[in-house]
Write a protein that holds these residues in place. Structure first.
Motif, PDB file in Angstrom:
ATOM      1  N   ARG A  50     -26.870  86.308  60.486  1.00 26.77           N
ATOM      2  CA  ARG A  50     -26.198  87.608  60.543  1.00 26.77           C
ATOM      3  C   ARG A  50     -26.900  88.641  59.680  1.00 26.77           C
ATOM      4  O   ARG A  50     -27.495  88.318  58.656  1.00 26.77           O
ATOM      5  N   ARG A  71     -22.758  90.083  55.689  1.00 29.10           N
ATOM      6  CA  ARG A  71     -21.427  89.481  55.694  1.00 29.10           C
ATOM      7  C   ARG A  71     -20.869  89.449  54.274  1.00 29.10           C
ATOM      8  O   ARG A  71     -21.624  89.545  53.299  1.00 29.10           O
ATOM      9  N   GLU A 128     -30.132  88.630  63.744  1.00 30.25           N
ATOM     10  CA  GLU A 128     -29.535  89.959  63.926  1.00 30.25           C
ATOM     11  C   GLU A 128     -30.191  90.961  62.973  1.00 30.25           C
ATOM     12  O   GLU A 128     -30.430  90.633  61.799  1.00 30.25           O
TER      13      GLU A 128
END
Ligand SMILES: *Cc1c(COP(=O)(O)O)cnc(C)c1O
Length: 375
Positions: free
Chosen positions: A6, A9, A316
């Protein structure tokens, strides 16, 4: 299948979960003791040189800071085009017009020459964005503000936990600073924000404005009460922070040194790994800041292909930011560097759960992308 990496986060542990449960069983969910304690702990973190007013989002913090500075209809606020649209919307929410300024390609911060060129009789404030957690030429900004009699509202949403240009904790000094504690910022409350200033008039106003403009309601709330016979003279908003969010923030604040250390180490490892990758790392002192994002510049035309290539490999990335002056609501001309930056900027994954192995995988993938395109 490789694991999905990710972009960002939150780093939440048992402490935060327990703190929320505690508020739940205590039964006071709205604004009360937890918020007061969080504000006091933030003030201690800022070495008691400034006062803190907690609100529900960073965007609300910017809106209230501007309103408390007297910014409104007919005024102009200078702001770099490369920022989250929250900065622009907060200015517009006061009735004032955001004036998009160009940026410096080396660090993504506002261009002082363009800023000075765009000052008019209507200019009331400068919103100084700490892009990628760095304060840029902050003393230059304050010099211009003093020369033209402008207020400075610092959008410090990226920079909580870092040091400014003279080595002071960001938030311990300045005109008005605004922080965000949304889900992915350096510390999170779930959602949250704060207005920070040593100007007691700003602090008093912000305290009232967050509670619908009800005068002096804050002290009652902190004692588990509220005002029934009250006075309102200004447009206020429902922007206060809840005990639930404050409880999360209090636990996060205890971990800020750990988060900062971790984020700096990750960025330094990235910089090592990127040494033979044809992307440009911004000219920032990563050892003084608590890095929120890691933007690099990719040659024109290749950024979007690289982004897609990485996503296909379960990595990502982000774009910080699409220039605001290209949005129809804020359309203007004359920010050519911001447009270049907006086409080249690519933010690589950065958060406290990222590992050195992840970074090796990300940077090796980038190397492969560029070697395929060369041959
Ligand atoms: C996150 C952010 C904001 C807004 O904060 P919220 O808490 O999400 O409302 C404002 N400016 C910048 C630069 C941000 O990154």
């Amino acid at each position: 299948m490789t694991e999905f990496i990710r972009l960002s986060r939150a780093c939440i542990g048992d402490e935060e979960k327990q703190a929320v449960l505690h508020v739940m069983s205590d039964g006071y969910l709205g604004m009360g003791k937890e918020v007061q304690l969080f504000e006091q702990e933030l003030e201690a973190f800022f070495l008691k040189k400034t006062k803190v007013v907690c609100v529900n989002t960073g965007t609300s913090a910017l809106h209230l800071a501007l309103q408390a500075c007297g910014v409104g209809r007919g005024d102009e606020v200078l702001v770099p085009s490369i920022t989250y649209v929250a900065s622009f919307q907060a200015i517009a929410a006061t009735g004032a017009q955001p004036i998009a300024c160009d940026i410096d390609m080396n660090n993504g911060s506002i261009s002082l020459s363009d800023l000075e060129r765009k000052i008019t009789m209507r200019s009331k404030a400068i919103m100084h964005v700490h892009y990628a957690s760095h304060v840029g030429d902050r003393s230059g900004i304050y010099q211009i503000a003093n020369t033209y009699g402008l207020r400075v509202v610092e959008d410090a949403a990226h920079s909580f936990g870092g040091l400014n240009e003279v080595g002071q904790i960001i938030g311990s000094e300045g005109d008005v600073l605004c922080f965000s504690f949304d889900g992915i910022k350096n510390i999170t409350c779930g959602e949250g924000g704060a207005i920070v200033s040593s100007d007691s008039e700003i602090i008093e106003k912000a305290r009232d404005l967050r509670l619908l403009g009800v005068k002096k309601d804050t002290d009652n709330r902190y004692n588990g009460k509220r005002s029934w016979d009250f006075e309102v003279s200004d447009q206020g908003w429902r922007y206060h922070m809840s005990n639930i969010n404050a409880a999360i923030g209090r636990e996060q604040l205890k971990k800020i040194e750990h988060f900062t250390h971790k984020r700096r180490n990750l960025v330094n490892f990235y910089i090592e790994c990127l040494s033979d990758v044809p992307v440009k790392i911004l000219d920032l002192n990563y050892n003084n800041i608590c890095p929120h994002i890691l933007p690099v510049l990719v040659n024109r035309g290749q950024r979007d292909q690289l982004r897609k290539y990485l996503l296909d490999l379960n990595i990502e990335t982000g774009i910080h930011y699409k220039p605001n002056h290209l949005l129809s609501r804020f359309r203007s001309d004359g920010c050519t560097q911001a447009e270049r930056f907006g086409m080249m900027a690519l933010s690589l994954p950065l958060h406290c759960y990222l590992t050195y192995d992840d970074i090796a995988r990300i940077t090796e993938s980038m190397k492969t992308f560029f070697s395929i395109r060369k041959s």
